[in-house]
Motif scaffolding. Structure first.
Motif, PDB file in Angstrom:
ATOM      1  N   LYS A   1      14.984  31.053  21.032  1.00  0.00           N
ATOM      2  CA  LYS A   1      16.324  31.518  20.666  1.00  0.00           C
ATOM      3  C   LYS A   1      16.992  32.209  21.848  1.00  0.00           C
TER       4      LYS A   1
ATOM      5  N   SER B   1      19.254  35.193  23.263  1.00  0.00           N
ATOM      6  CA  SER B   1      19.515  36.577  22.887  1.00  0.00           C
ATOM      7  C   SER B   1      20.953  36.933  23.218  1.00  0.00           C
TER       8      SER B   1
ATOM      9  N   ASP C   1      23.810  30.764  15.852  1.00  0.00           N
ATOM     10  CA  ASP C   1      23.994  30.661  17.301  1.00  0.00           C
ATOM     11  C   ASP C   1      24.023  29.218  17.788  1.00  0.00           C
TER      12      ASP C   1
ATOM     13  N   LEU D   1      18.698  44.472  17.456  1.00  0.00           N
ATOM     14  CA  LEU D   1      17.615  43.529  17.688  1.00  0.00           C
ATOM     15  C   LEU D   1      17.421  42.619  16.481  1.00  0.00           C
ATOM     16  N   PRO D   2      16.996  41.368  16.693  1.00  0.00           N
ATOM     17  CA  PRO D   2      16.701  40.492  15.557  1.00  0.00           C
ATOM     18  C   PRO D   2      15.585  41.065  14.697  1.00  0.00           C
TER      19      PRO D   2
ATOM     20  N   ARG E   1      25.722  44.944  17.715  1.00  0.00           N
ATOM     21  CA  ARG E   1      24.515  44.576  18.448  1.00  0.00           C
ATOM     22  C   ARG E   1      23.301  45.323  17.906  1.00  0.00           C
TER      23      ARG E   1
ATOM     24  N   LEU F   1      21.928  40.044  23.151  1.00  0.00           N
ATOM     25  CA  LEU F   1      21.893  41.446  23.531  1.00  0.00           C
ATOM     26  C   LEU F   1      21.987  41.574  25.042  1.00  0.00           C
TER      27      LEU F   1
ATOM     28  N   LYS G   1      24.860  42.870  11.865  1.00  0.00           N
ATOM     29  CA  LYS G   1      24.359  41.734  12.634  1.00  0.00           C
ATOM     30  C   LYS G   1      23.088  42.166  13.362  1.00  0.00           C
ATOM     31  N   TYR G   2      22.030  41.416  13.159  1.00  0.00           N
ATOM     32  CA  TYR G   2      20.775  41.657  13.855  1.00  0.00           C
ATOM     33  C   TYR G   2      20.465  40.421  14.693  1.00  0.00           C
ATOM     34  N   GLY G   3      20.894  40.471  15.968  1.00  0.00           N
ATOM     35  CA  GLY G   3      20.676  39.356  16.875  1.00  0.00           C
ATOM     36  C   GLY G   3      21.538  38.149  16.593  1.00  0.00           C
TER      37      GLY G   3
ATOM     38  N   THR H   1      17.237  36.013  12.982  1.00  0.00           N
ATOM     39  CA  THR H   1      18.498  36.722  13.101  1.00  0.00           C
ATOM     40  C   THR H   1      19.101  36.874  11.709  1.00  0.00           C
TER      41      THR H   1
END
Length: 766
Positions: free
Chosen positions: A14, A16, A712, A683-684, A681, A18, A661-663, A644
């Motif tokens: 995936k 990122s 994504d 972390l997933p 922002r 971030l 939103k997580y990732g 995510t």
């Protein structure tokens, strides 16, 4: 609302979203930054004055600051520059700081009113002697100053708690302190930037919070400014009328609110024409209105949501409920249990990190019965120690040593070199197994600790809701009672506003026709009197009789569309989405994307949505649900990877929305053909859970707004934004299909999902 899920899996790395962590993202730098901010705020609040010698804001800030030592340093140094009166306030600062340092964390310190009370008492005692010598007027002024100190400190404490119903008003109070600090600063021949900021906040309160919020903020800010400048209450009158007019704008939109506010300010200024500061106030109002209208909408989304919620809260009081105390106590108990478990783990002794324990074990096994033991471990101890030190590196690299690696002098003198090597190897393998077991146990303890923390957070949120209770409006209840009495003379009426939803409970004694008859005529009369749509009454049995429960029909409707495309060559899609319509009137959008492709990724994303959805259905908010689920996902997916999460929660009564939103890729709010990018922002899910509160984007949605959530695999920066701008008027399903087809045409090698939700006015049933 339909419940939709999409199965999927996959195996692709995936991307990122971030940014790399820089110097400013380090915890020590953030801590220093917060301490520096506390120091500056302490110095600024110490300069704010209601009158020449009334400066309680610096002392009050020490009672509420997150970094009291830095705040006290700034306030004390600032007070020192104010002469004799400043020295007295500086003494009050030191007394308040001492209370914070000594009693922080105790049962008394956890009471919200304790440290603000300490600040007020410190000010009273340090200035009491001077005030007593000045007569009755000085004593009364000191009491007013202490009361102001207490109130300011209490509001600042509320400002630090984002879940408090008074959080916004606390932040406005802090802003007022900053305005009073900067009020003497003028530019361009007397124009005050602080006055512009005050009028801008008054306009925001009226435009986004309604007439009541505009009047409250305008009157409070204006009265303080008039008091500081020592003039008649002209700013309070003008700003009160300005805030009221801004709240009467059509649909609370910015342009109508700004125009009405400027007109009201002009009329009020003409009424007060000839008095000092009127023309300056008129210029400030026009400037603030221009700022409100011209600011990008994305900058005002959070401000709009905050004022809207706080403005609604001014319309009614609250009835406390007893369940909050028990839940809060349970939350504290769970927190303490988790802390005790972690303390027990951290208190356990660690094994030596060097190889001394391994060598001692091997020598105890081999050398105990050897005849040359005394010679090797006494006469030749220095040489033996150097040899064992030299063997450490090959032992760590190869996890074993061989007899040929031993020095010649040791092999010639040792009677059992092969047994010695075997004993060292066995002891080292045992140490490695023990270390692996300890690491596994440590990971288990960390996961359990996170689960305790998440459960505590969830219980605390439930306690806050239970403690605040449903909102009660006596005037509204009186209007309902007059209508109900015409149809059900014996019914007892109770009216609540629960989460913005009107609920009417009619207690009908007995089981006669009043409880079981047709009430459609009463419902139509109530709808006409209240101006809201109501659902048919539902009969609920109680010990005192039958309760007819009438609930408000939702004002908004959420229509959703989804487009899904699996990665080429896969049998299922690794993305999953879920839409829910809860009983308390919330529309929930959930989108998850598992790491990689294939069955495993699909199972991961589907399981993540099931866990979050189970908490949401039970009445928890999205923030509470994810706080409870993330540690479980981190433990469950530790070896699989991560998922995510893209989550949205919309109140179908008020339009207030929260986005987490997580990732996940950015989402979009489409309003009147314009698109606003929405990002938060974190972390997933499945990686290390983030510390502190989740980053939540607060929105205030309107009829006609559209939310777009993307996985994504669809997101392609500027290209996606351009497509949304050019095709904002398309029907929801057509737009979702277009975005997926465009991503596939670009050669996307990932699973693709688009979830679109349109907000419409709910149709009234005849």
């Amino acid at each position: 609302m339909a419940l939709e899920t999409q199965k999927s899996p996959r195996h692709v790395r995936k991307r990122s979203f971030l940014p790399p962590r820089g110097l400013l993202a380090r915890p020590d730098c953030r801590r220093l930054g917060r301490q520096g901010l506390a120091l500056l705020l302490g110095a600024a609040f110490a300069r704010a004055a209601v009158a020449e010698d009334i400066r309680p804001f610096g002392v009050a800030y020490i009672a509420a600051a997150g970094h009291p030592l830095a705040a006290a340093a700034g306030a004390f140094l600032s007070y020192l520059t104010l002469g004799r009166a400043g020295l007295v306030c500086g003494a009050a600062v030191m007394v308040t700081l001492t209370c914070r340092m000594v009693l922080e964390g105790t049962a008394l310190g956890r009471k919200r009113v304790f440290f603000p009370g300490c600040a007020a008492l410190a000010l009273l005692f340090t200035k009491g002697v001077v005030a007593a010598a000045g007569g009755v007027r000085a004593v009364l002024l000191l009491l007013c100053e202490c009361t102001l100190c207490l109130g300011f400190a209490l509001m600042l404490r509320e400002a630090r708690d984002s879940r408090s119903p008074l959080a916004l008003w606390g932040r406005l109070t802090a802003a007022l302190g900053g305005i009073l600090t900067l009020l003497p600063v003028t530019v361009w021949g007397g124009w005050s930037p602080a006055g512009l900021g005050a009028v801008f906040l008054v306009l925001c309160a009226g435009a986004f919070g309604g007439p009541a919020a505009g009047v409250c903020v305008g009157t409070a800010f204006g009265a303080c400014v008039d008091l500081v400048l020592g003039r008649s209450p002209q700013a309070s009158l003008i700003w009160c009328v300005t805030g009221l007019a801004a709240g009467l704008g059509k649909k609370r939109e910015r342009l109508p609110a700004a125009l009405m506010a400027c007109a009201a300010c002009g009329l009020a200024s003409l009424w007060l024409y000839g008095r000092p500061g009127v023309r300056q106030g008129l210029l400030e109002c026009f400037s603030a209105a221009a700022v409100l209208v011209l600011l990008p909408e994305k900058w005002l989304l959070g401000l709009e949501a905050a004022f809207a919620g706080a403005g609604a809260g001014l319309e009614s009081g609250r009835r406390p409920m007893a369940g909050g105390t028990a839940l809060r106590g349970l939350s504290d108990a769970v927190t303490q249990l988790g802390a005790a478990m972690m303390a027990l783990w951290h208190g356990a002794p660690e094994e030596d990190r060097d190889l001394g324990h391994v060598y001692r074990t091997a020598c105890e096994t081999v050398c105990r019965s050897c005849k040359r033991r005394d010679h090797c471990w006494q006469a030749g101890y220095g040489d033996l120690r150097r040899m064992l030190s030299d063997l450490a590196q090959p032992l760590r690299e190869q996890h074993a040593i061989r007899p040929e690696q031993l020095p010649a002098w040791f092999s010639a003198g040792c009677l059992r070199p092969q047994r010695f090597c075997g004993a060292v190897n066995d002891a080292y393998r045992t140490a490695l197994r023990r270390q692996a077991l300890q690491q596994q146990e440590h990971r288990l303890h960390r996961v359990m600790s996170r689960q305790y923390e998440s459960l505590s957070t969830l219980l605390e949120g439930m306690a806050a809701r239970a403690g605040s209770g449903p909102e009660y409006d006596a005037a509204l209840e009186s209007r309902v009672r007059r209508v109900v009495r015409a149809y059900l003379p014996r019914a007892k009426t109770t009216v609540y506003l629960t989460g913005g939803r009107l609920q009417i409970d009619l207690l009908v004694p007995g089981d006669g026709p009043e409880a079981t008859g047709d009430h459609s005529a009463m419902i139509r009369s109530l709808q006409g009197a209240l101006g809201v749509a109501l659902l048919p009454p539902a009969a609920v049995e109680s010990t005192r009789g039958t309760v007819l429960r009438v609930r408000q029909r939702e004002a908004l409707r959420l229509d959703t569309w989804a487009a899904v495309r699996k990665k080429e060559g896969e049998t299922v899609c690794g993305d999953n989405h879920l839409t829910l319509h809860t009983d308390d009137g919330r529309g929930i959008l959930l989108l998850s994307d598992g790491m990689g492709t294939g069955a495993r990724a699909g199972a991961m994303s589907r399981r993540a949505l099931e866990l979050v959805g189970s908490f949401v259905r039970s009445g928890c908010s999205l923030a509470e649900s994810t706080a409870a689920v993330l540690p479980v996902l981190a433990a469950r997916f530790e070896e699989w990877g991560f998922v995510t999460l893209d989550l949205a929660e919309i109140s179908l009564f008020t339009g207030r929305a929260s986005l987490l939103k997580y990732g996940a890729a950015p989402g979009f709010l489409l309003r009147e053909g314009r698109g606003t990018r929405l990002e938060a922002r974190a972390l997933p899910a499945g990686l290390e859970p983030m510390e502190g509160e989740p980053p939540v984007v607060q929105l205030r949605l309107r009829e006609g707004d559209r939310l777009v959530l993307l996985s994504d695999g669809v997101w392609d920066g500027g290209r996606t934004e351009e497509l949304l701008r050019e095709n904002a008027g398309l029907e929801g399903q057509a737009l979702a299909n277009l975005l997926v087809e465009d991503a596939a045409g670009r050669g996307g090698s990932d699973d693709m999902t688009v979830l679109i939700a349109d907000l419409h006015k709910a149709e009234k049933e005849e």
